[in-house]
Motif scaffolding. Sequence first.
Motif, PDB file in Angstrom:
ATOM      1  N   UNK A 156      45.332  52.499  33.448  1.00 62.48           N
ATOM      2  CA  UNK A 156      45.979  51.214  33.665  1.00 62.48           C
ATOM      3  C   UNK A 156      45.999  50.985  35.173  1.00 62.48           C
ATOM      4  N   UNK A 157      45.544  49.827  35.615  1.00 62.82           N
ATOM      5  CA  UNK A 157      45.406  49.524  37.033  1.00 62.82           C
ATOM      6  C   UNK A 157      46.719  48.980  37.586  1.00 62.82           C
ATOM      7  N   UNK A 158      47.124  49.483  38.747  1.00 66.43           N
ATOM      8  CA  UNK A 158      48.320  48.960  39.404  1.00 66.43           C
ATOM      9  C   UNK A 158      47.931  47.916  40.454  1.00 66.43           C
ATOM     10  N   UNK A 159      48.924  47.296  41.049  1.00 58.98           N
ATOM     11  CA  UNK A 159      48.740  46.203  42.004  1.00 58.98           C
ATOM     12  C   UNK A 159      47.808  46.583  43.159  1.00 58.98           C
ATOM     13  N   UNK A 160      48.123  47.668  43.851  1.00 60.84           N
ATOM     14  CA  UNK A 160      47.318  48.087  44.999  1.00 60.84           C
ATOM     15  C   UNK A 160      45.889  48.438  44.625  1.00 60.84           C
ATOM     16  N   UNK A 161      45.722  49.135  43.521  1.00 65.90           N
ATOM     17  CA  UNK A 161      44.374  49.496  43.070  1.00 65.90           C
ATOM     18  C   UNK A 161      43.569  48.269  42.680  1.00 65.90           C
TER      19      UNK A 161
ATOM     20  N   UNK B 115      36.758  38.959  38.625  1.00 71.23           N
ATOM     21  CA  UNK B 115      36.782  40.427  38.704  1.00 71.23           C
ATOM     22  C   UNK B 115      38.142  40.970  38.294  1.00 71.23           C
ATOM     23  N   UNK B 116      39.204  40.361  38.783  1.00 71.96           N
ATOM     24  CA  UNK B 116      40.551  40.809  38.431  1.00 71.96           C
ATOM     25  C   UNK B 116      40.798  40.684  36.928  1.00 71.96           C
ATOM     26  N   UNK B 117      40.373  39.577  36.359  1.00 68.28           N
ATOM     27  CA  UNK B 117      40.547  39.378  34.917  1.00 68.28           C
ATOM     28  C   UNK B 117      39.764  40.433  34.136  1.00 68.28           C
ATOM     29  N   UNK B 118      38.504  40.635  34.491  1.00 68.56           N
ATOM     30  CA  UNK B 118      37.667  41.608  33.778  1.00 68.56           C
ATOM     31  C   UNK B 118      38.241  43.020  33.874  1.00 68.56           C
ATOM     32  N   UNK B 119      38.659  43.447  35.057  1.00 70.04           N
ATOM     33  CA  UNK B 119      39.219  44.787  35.226  1.00 70.04           C
ATOM     34  C   UNK B 119      40.490  44.965  34.401  1.00 70.04           C
ATOM     35  N   UNK B 120      41.371  43.973  34.431  1.00 67.26           N
ATOM     36  CA  UNK B 120      42.632  44.073  33.690  1.00 67.26           C
ATOM     37  C   UNK B 120      42.425  43.984  32.188  1.00 67.26           C
TER      38      UNK B 120
ATOM     39  N   UNK C  47      39.858  45.112  30.612  1.00 68.85           N
ATOM     40  CA  UNK C  47      39.265  46.378  30.214  1.00 68.85           C
ATOM     41  C   UNK C  47      40.254  47.541  30.309  1.00 68.85           C
ATOM     42  N   UNK C  48      41.063  47.570  31.384  1.00 66.57           N
ATOM     43  CA  UNK C  48      41.877  48.749  31.664  1.00 66.57           C
ATOM     44  C   UNK C  48      43.383  48.534  31.532  1.00 66.57           C
ATOM     45  N   UNK C  49      43.820  47.296  31.491  1.00 70.17           N
ATOM     46  CA  UNK C  49      45.252  47.006  31.475  1.00 70.17           C
ATOM     47  C   UNK C  49      45.782  46.831  32.884  1.00 70.17           C
ATOM     48  N   UNK C  50      46.994  46.278  32.972  1.00 70.98           N
ATOM     49  CA  UNK C  50      47.615  46.025  34.264  1.00 70.98           C
ATOM     50  C   UNK C  50      49.042  46.541  34.232  1.00 70.98           C
ATOM     51  N   UNK C  51      49.384  47.394  35.189  1.00 73.85           N
ATOM     52  CA  UNK C  51      50.674  48.082  35.200  1.00 73.85           C
ATOM     53  C   UNK C  51      51.700  47.344  36.062  1.00 73.85           C
ATOM     54  N   UNK C  52      52.083  46.163  35.644  1.00 72.88           N
ATOM     55  CA  UNK C  52      53.109  45.419  36.377  1.00 72.88           C
ATOM     56  C   UNK C  52      53.719  44.365  35.464  1.00 72.88           C
TER      57      UNK C  52
END
Length: 100
Positions: free
Chosen positions: A3-8, A26-31, A33-38
């Motif tokens: 799960x990706x955090x803000x800084x990453x 890019x931000x949408x695709x990454x989140x 795929x991996x989720x967003x931790x916030x």
Amino acid sequence: GTIIDYGSLIWLTLQRAKSAREAISTMIELCERHGYASAMEGFSITDGNEVWYMELLGRGDFGTGVLYVALRIPEGYVAAHANQARIREFLPCDDPDWCR
């Protein structure tokens, strides 16, 4: 899974994107795929030609993915944001030049 955090998310996006629009994608695709931790974050995104403001909300216990909205700031305008969501309502947008 990861799960990706803000800084990453910022770091990964800066490595991949060449424009503000590409950064949003890019931000949408990454989140997705991996989720967003916030719980919620706001991002000012610019490439020197245009400025966008984007809000991301992680899905928490509902799995990977992200809820998001991004709006382009019109030329000649200023946007300020801190500590709370700024985009409180918006109409469905059919114009990717102004919203995502």
